[in-house]
Write a protein that holds these residues in place. Structure first.
Motif, PDB file in Angstrom:
ATOM      1  N   ASP A   1      98.014  59.272 -33.161  1.00  0.00           N
ATOM      2  CA  ASP A   1      99.216  58.777 -32.490  1.00  0.00           C
ATOM      3  C   ASP A   1      99.422  57.275 -32.683  1.00  0.00           C
ATOM      4  O   ASP A   1     100.293  56.672 -32.071  1.00  0.00           O
ATOM      5  CB  ASP A   1      99.167  59.097 -30.994  1.00  0.00           C
ATOM      6  CG  ASP A   1      98.039  58.354 -30.276  1.00  0.00           C
ATOM      7  OD1 ASP A   1      97.130  57.825 -30.960  1.00  0.00           O
ATOM      8  OD2 ASP A   1      98.059  58.314 -29.037  1.00  0.00           O
ATOM      9  N   SER A   2      98.640  56.648 -33.537  1.00  0.00           N
ATOM     10  CA  SER A   2      98.752  55.205 -33.735  1.00  0.00           C
ATOM     11  C   SER A   2     100.063  54.852 -34.420  1.00  0.00           C
ATOM     12  O   SER A   2     100.510  55.523 -35.361  1.00  0.00           O
ATOM     13  CB  SER A   2      97.590  54.685 -34.580  1.00  0.00           C
ATOM     14  OG  SER A   2      97.804  53.337 -34.931  1.00  0.00           O
ATOM     15  N   SER A   3     100.668  53.770 -33.990  1.00  0.00           N
ATOM     16  CA  SER A   3     101.896  53.288 -34.605  1.00  0.00           C
ATOM     17  C   SER A   3     101.667  52.853 -36.047  1.00  0.00           C
ATOM     18  O   SER A   3     102.617  52.758 -36.834  1.00  0.00           O
ATOM     19  CB  SER A   3     102.432  52.104 -33.807  1.00  0.00           C
ATOM     20  OG  SER A   3     101.461  51.070 -33.760  1.00  0.00           O
TER      21      SER A   3
ATOM     22  N   LYS B   1     102.186  50.652 -27.562  1.00  0.00           N
ATOM     23  CA  LYS B   1     102.094  51.742 -26.590  1.00  0.00           C
ATOM     24  C   LYS B   1     102.448  51.287 -25.183  1.00  0.00           C
ATOM     25  O   LYS B   1     102.839  52.106 -24.340  1.00  0.00           O
ATOM     26  CB  LYS B   1     100.700  52.351 -26.635  1.00  0.00           C
ATOM     27  CG  LYS B   1     100.438  53.141 -27.920  1.00  0.00           C
ATOM     28  CD  LYS B   1      99.012  53.633 -28.013  1.00  0.00           C
ATOM     29  CE  LYS B   1      98.805  54.444 -29.288  1.00  0.00           C
ATOM     30  NZ  LYS B   1      97.389  54.837 -29.485  1.00  0.00           N
TER      31      LYS B   1
END
Length: 471
Positions: free
Chosen positions: A30-32, A412
């Motif tokens: 889920d990391s940008s 986040k």
């Protein structure tokens, strides 16, 4: 702790102490950082890499003058040759592209593109046209900074940034560059780190032009920000498809104790390093606490100046390197209290990635009109050596991992961050520290101009290749 950027990255990939690239950097799913539109690039600056200071009509800059003064720059170094990028730019662009870097932030040398009367210097302009066109051919996003500290000396001779007229001359320069380079620039930044130009150049004399007076610093800052404000509508008119912004360096200040005096000192540190620039841009006023630090130094502000300075931005560039631990100086300011037992770089700066996240999330709460952000500089200096054709800069890999984790945490938390430029593409002239301090992910042998890809650059390239494969 869960919100510690160092701890987060310790869980993402094996230790890099041996320099192995067997396992690429693998952020959480889920990391940008996996986002296709999250830009990853590298940055440089004209005086730090170009050299060729006396060629093709380039005029002297304040850094030519300053670095020629004995004792001003370590080892008597100057930017006369630097990385010889002026002659080696094609190979340097090929190198940038070979690493898979998606963006390149560069600056224009004001003394190279126009003379003292404002007449364009075609040879200088053609250099940047060739450079930018080649970058676009390679599919690299271009971020161009108009002012990265190399003020033409003829303007300094007339007062430099203490002279309000310099702001208008900057607008003329911005007009020329945006007319000539329209269509080749994806994002324009008016100024790089006005804090450094104003305070280091006019407040304490550590940088060119070497003046030291708090009153000079606040007036120089006002004229720098006015120059920015005057340039933005010119850039919008001449190159409407590009983004327009400014680049600010920010500093995290922490208190040495829980005492009210030390807490106040930390606040004043961040006022001086951050709010001094961001408040005029985003609130249209200077922070009054600044003049608690420097009583009686309020700049001369004319009617309409603050409205000009605070015109909306398309983006805000943020440069971050370290934090400073401070205590009250017993009067109306602060003093540095270096912490013991912390990781430091070759510059002596503490490695503190959480400071980047903390500042970004605080800005989101403080400035309700905070524009999209690009991290336009982040990196570290180390005493890198080439051994058997390799440079094992493992501390830099660890540094980059942890700071990218901090960026991801800030996103986040709701901060709109759209890209990250590491500083720097290659080792270069590090201002008052000359060539001793190496910030590049590419090593430069200044005697031969040989470039050697460091392990950190290989690490970045491997991640970008994996991200592209996943897209």
């Amino acid at each position: 702790m869960a919100n510690d950027a160092s701890a987060v990255f310790d869980t993402l990939s094996p230790a890099v102490s041996g320099g192995s690239l067997a396992d690429p950097f693998t952020p959480p799913a889920d990391s940008s950082l996996w986002r296709k539109n999250f830009l990853l690039g590298a940055a440089t600056a004209s005086y730090q890499i170009e050299g060729a200071v006396n060629e093709d009509g380039r005029l002297p800059s304040i850094w030519d003058t300053f670095s020629a003064i004995p004792g001003k720059v370590l080892a008597g170094d100057t930017g006369a040759v630097a990385c010889d990028h002026y002659h080696r730019w094609e190979a340097d662009v090929d190198m940038l592209a070979s690493l898979g870097l998606e963006g390149y932030r560069l600056s224009i040398a004001w003394p190279r593109v126009m003379d003292a009367a404002g007449v364009p210097n075609r040879k200088g302009l053609d250099f940047y046209k060739r450079l930018l066109n080649r970058l676009k051919e390679k599919g690299i996003t271009t971020f161009v900074t108009l002012y990265h500290w190399d003020l033409p000396q003829h303007l300094e001779d007339r007062g430099g940034w203490l002279n309000r007229d310099t702001a208008y001359r900057f607008a003329d320069y911005a007009d020329l560059m945006s007319r000539e380079l329209a269509g080749t620039v994806d994002a324009w930044a008016t100024l790089n780190e006005p804090w450094c130009s104003a305070y280091l150049g006019y407040g304490n004399g550590h940088h060119a032009p070497g003046l030291a007076n708090d009153r000079f610093a606040t007036q120089a800052m006002h004229h720098l920000l006015l120059a920015h404000g005057l340039a933005v509508p010119v850039l919008r008119a001449n190159d409407p498809a590009s983004q327009k912004g400014i680049v600010a360096n920010i500093g995290r200040g922490t208190a040495n104790s829980e005492s009210a005096a030390d807490q106040r000192a930390a606040h004043l540190f961040e006022v001086q390093h951050n709010a001094w620039i961001l408040d005029p841009l985003l609130k249209g006023s200077y922070p009054q606490d600044l003049f608690e630090l420097w009583p009686g130094t309020e700049p001369l502000v004319l009617d309409g100046d603050m409205e000009t300075i605070s015109a909306p931005l398309d983006f805000l560039g943020i440069n971050y390197y370290f934090r400073t631990n401070v205590a009250s100086d017993g009067a109306h300011g602060f003093r540095d209290v270096p912490l013991e037992g912390v990781e430091r770089t070759q510059m002596g700066w503490e490695v503190y990635p959480d400071g980047l996240r903390d500042l970004l999330t605080a800005f989101r709460k403080t400035y309700h009109n905070l524009p999209p952000i690009y991290i336009t500089e982040n990196g570290m200096a180390s005493d890198d050596q080439v051994t058997d054709g390799h440079v094992e800069d493992t501390q830099r890999i660890s540094f980059l991992k942890r700071h990218l984790a901090a960026v991801d945490q800030a996103i986040k938390a709701g901060v709109d961050i759209r890209g990250y430029f590491l500083w720097s593409l290659m080792d270069n002239f590090e201002w008052a520290f000359g060539y001793e301090r190496r910030f590049g992910v590419v090593h430069v042998d200044y005697s031969t101009q040989k470039r050697t890809i460091k392990r950190s650059a290989q690490w970045v390239a491997k991640f970008l290749k994996e991200r592209k494969a996943r897209a």
